[in-house]
Motif scaffolding. Structure first.
Motif, PDB file in Angstrom:
ATOM      1  N   VAL A 136       8.315   4.952  -3.692  1.00 43.30           N
ATOM      2  CA  VAL A 136       9.110   4.120  -5.122  1.00 43.30           C
ATOM      3  C   VAL A 136       9.948   4.892  -5.580  1.00 43.30           C
ATOM      4  O   VAL A 136       9.375   5.951  -6.166  1.00 43.30           O
ATOM      5  N   TYR A 137      10.867   4.801  -6.103  1.00 45.42           N
ATOM      6  CA  TYR A 137      11.957   6.125  -5.866  1.00 45.42           C
ATOM      7  C   TYR A 137      12.079   6.321  -7.287  1.00 45.42           C
ATOM      8  O   TYR A 137      12.303   5.817  -7.970  1.00 45.42           O
ATOM      9  N   GLY A 138      11.145   7.593  -7.269  1.00 42.72           N
ATOM     10  CA  GLY A 138      11.418   8.325  -8.346  1.00 42.72           C
ATOM     11  C   GLY A 138      10.185   8.695  -8.797  1.00 42.72           C
ATOM     12  O   GLY A 138      10.352   9.504 -10.666  1.00 42.72           O
ATOM     13  N   GLU A 139       9.409   7.859  -9.439  1.00 43.56           N
ATOM     14  CA  GLU A 139       7.434   7.734  -9.079  1.00 43.56           C
ATOM     15  C   GLU A 139       7.131   8.324  -8.452  1.00 43.56           C
ATOM     16  O   GLU A 139       5.908   8.545  -8.695  1.00 43.56           O
ATOM     17  N   LEU A 140       7.041   7.213  -7.245  1.00 41.16           N
ATOM     18  CA  LEU A 140       5.618   8.136  -6.082  1.00 41.16           C
ATOM     19  C   LEU A 140       6.238   8.098  -4.864  1.00 41.16           C
ATOM     20  O   LEU A 140       7.523   7.400  -3.817  1.00 41.16           O
ATOM     21  N   LEU A 141       5.907   9.800  -4.275  1.00 39.14           N
ATOM     22  CA  LEU A 141       6.405   9.624  -3.132  1.00 39.14           C
ATOM     23  C   LEU A 141       5.603   9.350  -2.204  1.00 39.14           C
ATOM     24  O   LEU A 141       4.622   8.713  -1.577  1.00 39.14           O
ATOM     25  N   THR A 142       6.263   9.032  -0.831  1.00 38.44           N
ATOM     26  CA  THR A 142       6.017   8.246  -0.112  1.00 38.44           C
ATOM     27  C   THR A 142       4.564   9.112   1.237  1.00 38.44           C
ATOM     28  O   THR A 142       3.432   8.384   0.920  1.00 38.44           O
ATOM     29  N   SER A 143       4.679  10.727   0.689  1.00 44.67           N
ATOM     30  CA  SER A 143       3.371  11.273   1.293  1.00 44.67           C
ATOM     31  C   SER A 143       1.994  11.301   0.417  1.00 44.67           C
ATOM     32  O   SER A 143       0.745  10.524   0.515  1.00 44.67           O
ATOM     33  N   GLN A 144       2.613  10.366  -1.340  1.00 44.64           N
ATOM     34  CA  GLN A 144       1.226   9.972  -2.064  1.00 44.64           C
ATOM     35  C   GLN A 144       1.203   8.358  -1.829  1.00 44.64           C
ATOM     36  O   GLN A 144       0.145   8.400  -2.602  1.00 44.64           O
ATOM     37  N   ALA A 145       2.113   7.739  -1.412  1.00 43.97           N
ATOM     38  CA  ALA A 145       1.687   6.274  -0.686  1.00 43.97           C
ATOM     39  C   ALA A 145       0.888   6.511  -0.012  1.00 43.97           C
ATOM     40  O   ALA A 145       0.426   4.773   0.524  1.00 43.97           O
ATOM     41  N   ARG A 146       0.757   6.974   1.433  1.00 45.18           N
ATOM     42  CA  ARG A 146      -0.429   6.385   2.868  1.00 45.18           C
ATOM     43  C   ARG A 146      -2.069   6.405   2.026  1.00 45.18           C
ATOM     44  O   ARG A 146      -2.357   6.837   1.712  1.00 45.18           O
ATOM     45  N   SER A 147      -2.147   6.525   3.234  1.00 43.70           N
ATOM     46  CA  SER A 147      -3.431   6.085   2.720  1.00 43.70           C
ATOM     47  C   SER A 147      -4.412   7.170   3.259  1.00 43.70           C
ATOM     48  O   SER A 147      -3.504   7.891   4.653  1.00 43.70           O
ATOM     49  N   PRO A 148      -5.417   7.618   2.817  1.00 36.35           N
ATOM     50  CA  PRO A 148      -6.387   8.507   3.561  1.00 36.35           C
ATOM     51  C   PRO A 148      -6.272   8.654   5.574  1.00 36.35           C
ATOM     52  O   PRO A 148      -7.831   8.897   5.426  1.00 36.35           O
ATOM     53  N   ALA A 149      -6.175   8.159   6.432  1.00 32.18           N
ATOM     54  CA  ALA A 149      -5.946   8.574   7.405  1.00 32.18           C
ATOM     55  C   ALA A 149      -5.425   8.997   8.611  1.00 32.18           C
ATOM     56  O   ALA A 149      -4.872   9.581   7.744  1.00 32.18           O
ATOM     57  N   GLY A 150      -6.444   9.811   9.787  1.00 34.03           N
ATOM     58  CA  GLY A 150      -5.946  11.182  10.156  1.00 34.03           C
ATOM     59  C   GLY A 150      -4.836  10.326  11.391  1.00 34.03           C
ATOM     60  O   GLY A 150      -5.026   9.183  11.445  1.00 34.03           O
ATOM     61  N   PRO A 151      -4.857  11.681  11.978  1.00 32.49           N
ATOM     62  CA  PRO A 151      -3.641  10.898  12.486  1.00 32.49           C
ATOM     63  C   PRO A 151      -3.895  10.104  13.514  1.00 32.49           C
ATOM     64  O   PRO A 151      -3.350   9.607  14.639  1.00 32.49           O
ATOM     65  N   GLY A 152      -5.383  10.324  14.505  1.00 32.51           N
ATOM     66  CA  GLY A 152      -5.820  10.226  15.509  1.00 32.51           C
ATOM     67  C   GLY A 152      -5.634   8.241  15.481  1.00 32.51           C
ATOM     68  O   GLY A 152      -5.654   7.235  16.121  1.00 32.51           O
ATOM     69  N   THR A 153      -6.455   7.546  14.205  1.00 32.93           N
ATOM     70  CA  THR A 153      -6.404   6.584  13.350  1.00 32.93           C
ATOM     71  C   THR A 153      -4.967   5.520  13.897  1.00 32.93           C
ATOM     72  O   THR A 153      -4.142   4.908  14.144  1.00 32.93           O
ATOM     73  N   MET A 154      -4.018   6.580  13.085  1.00 32.09           N
ATOM     74  CA  MET A 154      -1.819   6.148  12.930  1.00 32.09           C
ATOM     75  C   MET A 154      -2.155   6.211  13.902  1.00 32.09           C
ATOM     76  O   MET A 154      -1.630   4.601  14.607  1.00 32.09           O
ATOM     77  N   LEU A 155      -2.527   6.740  15.270  1.00 39.76           N
ATOM     78  CA  LEU A 155      -2.129   6.997  16.442  1.00 39.76           C
ATOM     79  C   LEU A 155      -2.422   5.365  17.374  1.00 39.76           C
ATOM     80  O   LEU A 155      -1.616   4.956  17.611  1.00 39.76           O
ATOM     81  N   ALA A 156      -2.840   5.551  16.977  1.00 45.80           N
ATOM     82  CA  ALA A 156      -4.455   4.725  18.168  1.00 45.80           C
ATOM     83  C   ALA A 156      -3.374   2.436  17.236  1.00 45.80           C
ATOM     84  O   ALA A 156      -3.348   2.926  18.133  1.00 45.80           O
ATOM     85  N   SER A 157      -3.239   2.970  16.262  1.00 49.00           N
ATOM     86  CA  SER A 157      -3.052   1.892  15.463  1.00 49.00           C
ATOM     87  C   SER A 157      -1.699   1.687  16.130  1.00 49.00           C
ATOM     88  O   SER A 157      -1.260   0.046  15.780  1.00 49.00           O
TER      89      SER A 157
END
Length: 427
Positions: free
Chosen positions: A357-378
């Protein structure tokens, strides 16, 4: 690999695939509605056959597009819970409206239209598809309202790290959403009109016997593609002033689209320094490759204008039907709008990075706390499913386009016409 990068790639893949389906759906709907209206009010059986043929392709694309939309919803919930926590109170309403419009109203009207052939009065049956068209564009508007908030957050206040909606009308009239809506509508009409014209030209290359049918189709398609190819550029340039105000870093990176009076003043370094002073340390510049995507998009838009205007000229004295060279030129208008639209989407979405959300929420803050393995599998799973849906869609559309109108499956049996028999149809 970094989980955030994987989540962003997953979002790009799912939304990018879905966007291609949506583009053709929005582009074909007005043409099918027009063809059916010509038949109902004019009585020309050719336009009934055109409605069945192009409507069949519309239905295939719509059904598989809905499936890609469901995949997109799953990945959204899986990968971006931080965005939902921060902004869910704001854009939950427009997303709910989009769901009601697309999955309930639009699908209901389309189902009645599909199974209403020969069972409903002709005018009622025609009105159903006009409702399908209107709800399709209403659905696009609600999506862009939510997306516009992410680009230019308005009508809200942040309390305790959560955004709350305070002015719904401001959100509905967000310039970022409204200008984007006109741009998307123009792009979709070019894609739909170009698709119809290109498929018709392909049939002329094959020396089809359905010359009157595909000449009428090409006229309808180019009647949309030619003027709206110019409208795409015009609506794109109209986005520059509000974009420059809301996202100065993006216009600084895209030097070619800066307002004339601002050329040479708002550089990336200057905007970076101003944002760092206001928001704290950080790299607020988008990836540099979006300038290349923008250049290719603009070049593609130029070719779309040229080809669509040439195609309109080729309709004079039916040159399009008689000249293979002319038909080959018009066939090129099928893929280019989709390439340009995909690049435009990348410029719009990637150009706002590193913000969700421009100027208010960074992409890093918007992400779910899922690990690389879960992200790669999905990512692998969703990409495989989307690839299968896309291949199925393209194969079915190519099959119907190649077969032509004599073997149309949509609708109920109709009497033979002077242009050829209409085979008993089913769905």
């Amino acid at each position: 690999m970094d989980a955030e990068i994987l989540a962003r790639v997953q979002f790009a893949v799912t939304v990018g695939f879905h966007w291609l389906f949506v583009l053709l759906t929005l582009g074909l709907a007005p043409l099918v509605a027009y063809m059916q209206a010509r038949h109902v009010f004019g009585g020309n059986p050719r336009f009934e056959r055109m409605t069945r043929f192009w409507g069949q392709i519309y239905v295939v694309n719509y059904v598989l597009g809905i499936a890609t939309g469901l995949v997109m919803e799953f990945q959204f919930g899986l990968s971006w819970s931080g965005l939902s926590v921060f902004a869910g109170n704001v854009f939950g309403a427009p997303l709910a409206m989009e769901t009601l419009v697309a999955f309930f109203a639009e699908s209901t009207f389309l189902g009645l239209w599909i199974f209403g052939w020969g069972r409903l009065p002709k005018v009622v049956h025609m009105l159903l598809f006009w409702l399908v068209t209107l709800t399709a564009y209403a659905s696009a508007y609600w999506i862009l309202v939510a997306n516009g908030f992410m680009h230019h957050p308005v009508g809200h206040e942040v309390r305790g790290g959560v955004a709350y909606l305070t002015d719904f009308s401001a959100m509905l009239t967000n310039p970022n959403a409204l200008y984007a809506m006109w741009h998307v509508v123009s792009a979709a009409l070019v894609a739909g009109g170009g698709f119809v014209a290109g498929v018709s030209a392909y049939q002329f290359i094959r020396r089809t016997h359905e010359v009157p049918f595909f000449l009428s189709s090409a006229r309808a398609g180019l009647a949309l593609a030619a003027p709206f190819s110019i409208a795409v550029a015009e609506t794109g340039f109209r986005q520059i002033p509000p974009l420059h105000e809301a996202q100065p870093m993006k216009t600084a990176a895209l030097r070619e689209v800066l307002l004339p009076e601002d050329r040479g003043t708002d550089t990336v370094a200057q905007v970076q320094a101003a944002m760092a002073e206001r928001l704290g340390p950080g790299d607020y510049a988008p990836p540099g490759w979006i300038t290349g995507a923008y250049d290719v998009m603009m070049t593609s838009a130029f070719f779309i204008v040229v080809i669509s205007l040439l195609g309109a000229a080729f309709l004079i004295r039916d040159v399009l039907a008689r000249s293979r060279a002319a038909a080959l030129v018009v066939v090129l208008i099928v893929p280019i709008p989709f390439v340009a639209a995909t690049l435009g989407w990348l410029v719009r979405e990637v150009g706002r990075q590193p913000w969700a959300v421009y100027g208010e929420l960074l992409t890093s803050q918007a992400r779910s706390p899922a690990g690389p393995g879960t992200m790669l599998a999905s990512l692998i799973g969703f990409s495989t499913l989307l690839g299968a849906l896309a291949i199925t869609n393209w194969c079915l559309i190519a099959r119907y386009a190649r077969r032509g109108p004599r073997d149309t499956d949509l609708g109920t049996p109709a009497a033979a016409t002077p242009e050829g028999p209409v085979v008993a149809v089913r769905l």
